[in-house]
Each structure stands twice: as structure tokens, then as C-alpha cells.
Design a protein around this motif. Structure first.
Motif, PDB file in Angstrom:
ATOM      1  N   PRO A   1      46.570  50.810  51.812  1.00 43.79           N
ATOM      2  CA  PRO A   1      47.593  51.179  50.829  1.00 43.79           C
ATOM      3  C   PRO A   1      46.989  52.033  49.708  1.00 43.79           C
ATOM      4  CG  PRO A   1      47.009  48.870  50.566  1.00 43.79           C
ATOM      5  CD  PRO A   1      46.293  49.370  51.792  1.00 43.79           C
ATOM      6  N   GLU A   2      47.760  52.984  49.206  1.00 46.84           N
ATOM      7  CA  GLU A   2      47.235  53.844  48.130  1.00 46.84           C
ATOM      8  C   GLU A   2      47.860  53.510  46.781  1.00 46.84           C
ATOM      9  OE1 GLU A   2      46.699  57.432  51.347  1.00 46.84           O
ATOM     10  OE2 GLU A   2      46.644  57.934  49.221  1.00 46.84           O
TER      11      GLU A   2
ATOM     12  N   ARG B   1      47.051  38.107  33.408  1.00 50.50           N
ATOM     13  CA  ARG B   1      48.009  39.011  32.755  1.00 50.50           C
ATOM     14  C   ARG B   1      47.389  39.580  31.500  1.00 50.50           C
ATOM     15  NH1 ARG B   1      53.597  38.595  33.460  1.00 50.50           N
ATOM     16  NH2 ARG B   1      54.219  37.200  35.139  1.00 50.50           N
ATOM     17  N   ASP B   2      47.675  40.871  31.214  1.00 44.98           N
ATOM     18  CA  ASP B   2      47.174  41.388  29.945  1.00 44.98           C
ATOM     19  C   ASP B   2      48.350  41.548  28.975  1.00 44.98           C
ATOM     20  OD1 ASP B   2      46.776  44.933  30.874  1.00 44.98           O
ATOM     21  OD2 ASP B   2      48.555  43.724  30.462  1.00 44.98           O
ATOM     22  N   LYS B   3      48.030  42.005  27.753  1.00 42.84           N
ATOM     23  CA  LYS B   3      49.051  42.003  26.696  1.00 42.84           C
ATOM     24  C   LYS B   3      50.092  43.096  26.902  1.00 42.84           C
ATOM     25  CE  LYS B   3      46.127  39.553  23.476  1.00 42.84           C
ATOM     26  NZ  LYS B   3      45.012  39.624  22.509  1.00 42.84           N
ATOM     27  N   GLU B   4      49.824  44.021  27.835  1.00 45.35           N
ATOM     28  CA  GLU B   4      50.807  45.068  28.096  1.00 45.35           C
ATOM     29  C   GLU B   4      51.670  44.743  29.318  1.00 45.35           C
ATOM     30  OE1 GLU B   4      47.353  48.019  26.904  1.00 45.35           O
ATOM     31  OE2 GLU B   4      48.941  49.065  28.011  1.00 45.35           O
ATOM     32  N   GLY B   5      51.447  43.538  29.901  1.00 46.14           N
ATOM     33  CA  GLY B   5      52.291  43.126  31.022  1.00 46.14           C
ATOM     34  C   GLY B   5      51.757  43.459  32.400  1.00 46.14           C
ATOM     35  N   PHE B   6      50.561  44.061  32.449  1.00 47.17           N
ATOM     36  CA  PHE B   6      49.952  44.277  33.774  1.00 47.17           C
ATOM     37  C   PHE B   6      49.440  42.936  34.289  1.00 47.17           C
ATOM     38  CE2 PHE B   6      49.969  48.824  34.276  1.00 47.17           C
ATOM     39  CZ  PHE B   6      49.973  49.330  32.986  1.00 47.17           C
TER      40      PHE B   6
ATOM     41  N   ASN C   1      46.075  52.864  37.088  1.00 49.86           N
ATOM     42  CA  ASN C   1      46.917  53.476  38.120  1.00 49.86           C
ATOM     43  C   ASN C   1      46.081  54.017  39.290  1.00 49.86           C
ATOM     44  OD1 ASN C   1      49.309  54.164  39.342  1.00 49.86           O
ATOM     45  ND2 ASN C   1      49.297  56.258  38.477  1.00 49.86           N
ATOM     46  N   GLN C   2      45.152  53.178  39.737  1.00 51.44           N
ATOM     47  CA  GLN C   2      44.222  53.587  40.814  1.00 51.44           C
ATOM     48  C   GLN C   2      44.216  52.488  41.881  1.00 51.44           C
ATOM     49  OE1 GLN C   2      40.280  54.287  39.224  1.00 51.44           O
ATOM     50  NE2 GLN C   2      39.553  55.294  41.082  1.00 51.44           N
ATOM     51  N   SER C   3      44.089  52.864  43.151  1.00 53.37           N
ATOM     52  CA  SER C   3      43.984  51.835  44.199  1.00 53.37           C
ATOM     53  C   SER C   3      42.645  51.130  44.045  1.00 53.37           C
ATOM     54  CB  SER C   3      44.084  52.468  45.592  1.00 53.37           C
ATOM     55  OG  SER C   3      42.929  53.260  45.836  1.00 53.37           O
ATOM     56  N   LEU C   4      42.618  49.847  44.373  1.00 49.45           N
ATOM     57  CA  LEU C   4      41.361  49.079  44.294  1.00 49.45           C
ATOM     58  C   LEU C   4      40.327  49.702  45.220  1.00 49.45           C
ATOM     59  CD1 LEU C   4      39.703  46.671  43.301  1.00 49.45           C
ATOM     60  CD2 LEU C   4      40.785  45.285  45.101  1.00 49.45           C
ATOM     61  N   SER C   5      40.764  50.161  46.399  1.00 47.14           N
ATOM     62  CA  SER C   5      39.802  50.749  47.355  1.00 47.14           C
ATOM     63  C   SER C   5      39.113  51.970  46.751  1.00 47.14           C
ATOM     64  CB  SER C   5      40.501  51.129  48.667  1.00 47.14           C
ATOM     65  OG  SER C   5      41.566  52.016  48.418  1.00 47.14           O
ATOM     66  N   SER C   6      39.899  52.850  46.111  1.00 43.50           N
ATOM     67  CA  SER C   6      39.256  54.053  45.535  1.00 43.50           C
ATOM     68  C   SER C   6      38.412  53.679  44.315  1.00 43.50           C
ATOM     69  CB  SER C   6      40.308  55.093  45.153  1.00 43.50           C
ATOM     70  OG  SER C   6      41.180  54.557  44.176  1.00 43.50           O
ATOM     71  N   LEU C   7      38.859  52.698  43.544  1.00 40.85           N
ATOM     72  CA  LEU C   7      38.082  52.249  42.372  1.00 40.85           C
ATOM     73  C   LEU C   7      36.717  51.733  42.803  1.00 40.85           C
ATOM     74  CD1 LEU C   7      38.198  51.741  39.277  1.00 40.85           C
ATOM     75  CD2 LEU C   7      39.100  49.461  39.805  1.00 40.85           C
TER      76      LEU C   7
ATOM     77  N   LEU D   1      40.555  40.327  38.112  1.00 36.09           N
ATOM     78  CA  LEU D   1      40.256  41.288  37.034  1.00 36.09           C
ATOM     79  C   LEU D   1      40.078  42.697  37.601  1.00 36.09           C
ATOM     80  CD1 LEU D   1      37.967  38.885  35.038  1.00 36.09           C
ATOM     81  CD2 LEU D   1      40.079  39.904  34.161  1.00 36.09           C
ATOM     82  N   TRP D   2      39.496  42.811  38.796  1.00 33.70           N
ATOM     83  CA  TRP D   2      39.394  44.132  39.433  1.00 33.70           C
ATOM     84  C   TRP D   2      40.793  44.681  39.721  1.00 33.70           C
ATOM     85  CZ3 TRP D   2      35.851  47.792  40.205  1.00 33.70           C
ATOM     86  CH2 TRP D   2      34.487  47.464  40.172  1.00 33.70           C
ATOM     87  N   ASP D   3      41.680  43.801  40.223  1.00 32.82           N
ATOM     88  CA  ASP D   3      43.053  44.235  40.537  1.00 32.82           C
ATOM     89  C   ASP D   3      43.773  44.680  39.269  1.00 32.82           C
ATOM     90  OD1 ASP D   3      46.076  42.512  41.634  1.00 32.82           O
ATOM     91  OD2 ASP D   3      45.513  44.628  41.852  1.00 32.82           O
ATOM     92  N   LEU D   4      43.605  43.882  38.186  1.00 32.38           N
ATOM     93  CA  LEU D   4      44.255  44.220  36.903  1.00 32.38           C
ATOM     94  C   LEU D   4      43.745  45.563  36.381  1.00 32.38           C
ATOM     95  CD1 LEU D   4      45.969  43.377  34.393  1.00 32.38           C
ATOM     96  CD2 LEU D   4      43.900  42.296  33.488  1.00 32.38           C
ATOM     97  N   TYR D   5      42.437  45.738  36.414  1.00 30.21           N
ATOM     98  CA  TYR D   5      41.814  46.979  35.904  1.00 30.21           C
ATOM     99  C   TYR D   5      42.309  48.189  36.708  1.00 30.21           C
ATOM    100  CZ  TYR D   5      38.164  50.205  34.310  1.00 30.21           C
ATOM    101  OH  TYR D   5      37.489  51.278  33.764  1.00 30.21           O
ATOM    102  N   ALA D   6      42.386  48.016  38.025  1.00 36.38           N
ATOM    103  CA  ALA D   6      42.854  49.127  38.884  1.00 36.38           C
ATOM    104  C   ALA D   6      44.301  49.480  38.537  1.00 36.38           C
ATOM    105  CB  ALA D   6      42.740  48.726  40.349  1.00 36.38           C
TER     106      ALA D   6
END
Ligand SMILES: O=C(O)CCC(=O)C1=CC=C[C@@H](O)[C@@H]1C(=O)O
Ligand SMILES: [Mg+2]
Length: 370
Positions: A343-344, A37-42, A117-123, A108-113
Motif C-alpha cells: 500500500p502507498e 494518538r497525538d494532539k492533532e488527532g493523528f 503523509n508518507q508510507s511506512l515502507s518508504s519511510l 510511533l513509526w506509524d504515527l510519524y509516517a
């Protein structure tokens, strides 16, 4: 990436049916989920594919928990990162423990994506909105049961059938499947059940037009696979032997394999998986995404990496319903005529079901930067 907390959950989920390979049987699946979790709730989610016992590789749920708690999470607190691609070099001084590293890196990849606001696949650079998948069948208690399962999944449209082999469950089994299904894409996974002394026996598989024979020899071998490949018409695919880009380079240079099974957890995470993919594309070695009986969290990461263009062969990412009465994600991973629609939505693209995750959590521990 302003990480607020990291939660480890020791999970226990009973699979619909036992899954038997040449090295053992899985029915009660023990694994670790990582939530960052990050400090903004993601939040971001990752799954360790290490099993309860060190039968596939040297890692276990226990070693992963220890490495995450004592080594990897403290290292992350000391070295704040801006991008998940920094994790692999940060963790490099710690030898192996790839599945532990991958579980945290994947979260961390999922959190960053999600933050972007980007799909992990496109990232990751994936450009496909649909991926073709196969299915992996275990060693069954009878040949009739195996044949009926092959019939079921061929009927559901899976693009390739993978069966397990070992001495005493090999030639007659492959022959029976091939005779009943002469045109399907068929492969066999030995999980290191053979040695070079079995070269003549393995050569008899050449007449069944298999796509590949996966990991026939020792789990940590590259050189004997090169000797064996010279004697086989069927391409060897390496799984357990490949822990890094360096292993892939050596195997390809030695001629040990014609195909590589990329498993995100086995190679230490999505960054290394993508490096191996890129190298194999350059060397014209087809790759596919292997599975480790994941829950929907790990399954979602596998879907994302499989969108990269070099994943040209159907992988092991079957539908959630292949293994689970209820999966930990919404929607579940579904397969229609052997195809998954990628999923997008941002991140892994599937929503973790917190209620179900809690239900299957044996114990958990949350860590915060001190
Ligand atoms: O997740 C899947 O459906 C693939 C399962 C599978 O084939 C394997 C899972 C874990 C270890 C092995 O038994 C085997 C493999 O080697 O690919
Ligand atoms: Mg395998």
C-alpha cells in the motif's frame, strides 16, 4: 512528536484453525494492540506478538502489559521524542522485553509516517511496490491433511512452503511433501525441537533440497548451531536465537547460520530490524520476514519492512484470510499469485477497523502524559 494518549487493548481473536508447532498449539490468539494518538488527532498502531504463554520466548501478554504500563510508557512521557528512531536507544537500559518495546515503537513509526503523509515502507527506506511471500503450515493431525494444504497453497501461487517438524514428524513428512511437490521452494521450521544428538537425523534432511532448516536447536543457542551447520549441507536459518544486531553479528561470525528470519517483535522493533537487515546485506546473508500469526496491524508492519532490498527470500506474511474470518484492517492483506501489492497510503497503509477492534477487545487502558 506531541503524544496525547496511548491506549493498550488486550485482544482475543479465534483463528480459523489451530496452528501447531513443536512447542504448542495456538487457536485463540491473545495479543496486545497499541494505539498512540497525538494532539492533532493523528494516530498510530502497533501490535505485540507476545503470546499468552511463554513458549516461543520469555514474554507473554501479561509481561508485555506490565512492561508497557509500568516502564515503557512512563519512560516515553519523561523523554519526548522527535523521531521513532529514538525509541530503541531510549528503551535500551530496559533489558530484553523486545516484543513490548516493538509494539509501542511500531505505533510511533506509524504515527510519524502519517504525520508526514508518507508510507511506512518508504519511510523505512523500502523501494519495492510488490513483495513475494510464502506460507507457514503447522503440524497437522495427518500427513494427508498436510499434503492437501500444501497443494492448496501451491495452487494459490505462494512462493515458498514452510512446514513444521519435530522428532516423529520430520523425515517421512518432508519426504512425502518433496515427492509430491518435487520443484517447490520448501523449508522446515523445527522451533528448537532437536539437540546436537540429532545431528545424523537432521543430516538426512539434506537429500530433500530444502531452502533451509529453521531453528533446529535451542532457542537461545548460537554455538551448537555453528557445530551443526558444519555437518549440514542445508543452510540453517536462525529465528528464536536472534534478538538483536549483536546476536546476528555473533551468529554470522560463528558460522551458525546462512539465513536469518527477521521478526520485528522478536528484535525489539522496526529500527533494530532494519539494522539487522543492513548488516546482513553487508555480510551477504539473505533475510526474510517471519510471522507470529499477527492480525492485520502486525501484518501491515511486516509488509512494510519486507520492502527493504535485502529481504530477498519469501517470508511468512500470508494473506489475512490465512488466519482470520475477518481481519482488523481495511482492506485486508491479500496475496495474488504469491505477491502482495504494497500500500502507498500514509503510515501502515491499511485502515484499522475500529468496530471490529472493539468487538475483539477484552479490556483496554488509556494513558495520558501527567
Ligand atoms: O505468522 C505466520 O504465518 C508464521 C507462523 C509461524 O511459523 C510461527 C509463528 C510463531 C512462532 C512459531 O510457531 C512459528 C515460527 O517460529 O516462525
Ligand atoms: Mg520460526
Amino acid at each position: 512528536m506531541d503524544i496525547y494518549s496511548i491506549t493498550l487493548r488486550a485482544m482475543l481473536m479465534r483463528m480459523k484453525a489451530p496452528f501447531t508447532t513443536s512447542f504448542g498449539t495456538e487457536w485463540d490468539k491473545h495479543f496486545i494492540l497499541v494505539e498512540v494518538r497525538d494532539k492533532e488527532g493523528f494516530n498510530g498502531w502497533g501490535e505485540s506478538v507476545a503470546m499468552k504463554e511463554p513458549l516461543y520466548n520469555e514474554e507473554t501478554v501479561g509481561t508485555n502489559w506490565l512492561m508497557l504500563k509500568e516502564m515503557l510508557i512512563p519512560l516515553l512521557w519523561k523523554n519526548p521524542i522527535k523521531h521513532p528512531g529514538e525509541i530503541t536507544p531510549l528503551f535500551r537500559p530496559i533489558r530484553r522485553n523486545n516484543m513490548a518495546k516493538s509494539a509501542l515503537e511500531g505505533a510511533l513509526w506509524d504515527l510519524y509516517a502519517k504525520r508526514n503523509n508518507q508510507s511506512l515502507s518508504s519511510l523505512l527506506g523500502g523501494n519495492r511496490r510488490e513483495i513475494e511471500v510464502g506460507i507457514s503450515l503447522g503440524i497437522e493431525t495427518s500427513l494427508d491433511i498436510l499434503l492437501s494444504k500444501v497443494e492448496q497453497y501451491v495452487g494459490e501461487g505462494y512462493k515458498r512452503i514452510k512446514i513444521k517438524i519435530k522428532p516423529g514428524w520430520d523425515l517421512h513428512v518432508v519426504e512425502a511433501v518433496r515427492n509430491k511437490f518435487p520443484d517447490i521452494k520448501l523449508m522446515a521450521d523445527a522451533n528448537s525441537a532437536y539437540t546436537l544428538a540429532d545431528t545424523e537425523r537432521l543430516g538426512q534432511l539434506d537429500r530433500f533440497n530444502l531452502m533451509m532448516i529453521e531453528q533446529p536447536l535451542a532457542h537461545d543457542d548460537i554455538i551448537d548451531h555453528a557445530s551443526l551447520q558444519k555437518r549440514l549441507k542445508t543452510p540453517i536459518c536462525l529465528d528464536e536465537s536472534i534478538h538483536s544486531l549483536e546476536d546476528a553479528r555473533k551468529a554470522i561470525e560463528m558460522g551458525s547460520c546462512g539465513i536469518i528470519n527477521i521478526k520485528v517483535g522478536r528484535v525489539g522493533g522496526l529500527t533494530e530490524a532494519r539494522r539487522i537487515h543492513d548488516y546482513c546485506v553487508e555480510k551477504e546473508i539473505p533475510v526474510w520476514c517471519g510471522g507470529m500469526l499477527e492480525s492485520g496491524i502486525g501484518r501491515a508492519h511486516n509488509v512494510a519492512i519486507t520492502t527493504l532490498p535485502g529481504f530477498t527470500l519469501p517470508g511468512d506474511t500470508a494473506a489475512s484470510s490465512r488466519y482470520w474470518e475477518r481481519d482488523l484492517i481495511e482492506p485486508e492483506v491479500t496475496v495474488t499469485n504469491g505477491v502482495i501489492h504494497v500500500p502507498e497510503k500514509a503510515g501502515i497503509g491499511y485502515e484499522p477497523n475500529r468496530e471490529l477492534i472493539e468487538q475483539f477487545t477484552l479490556y483496554s487502558e488509556t494513558f495520558r502524559a501527567s
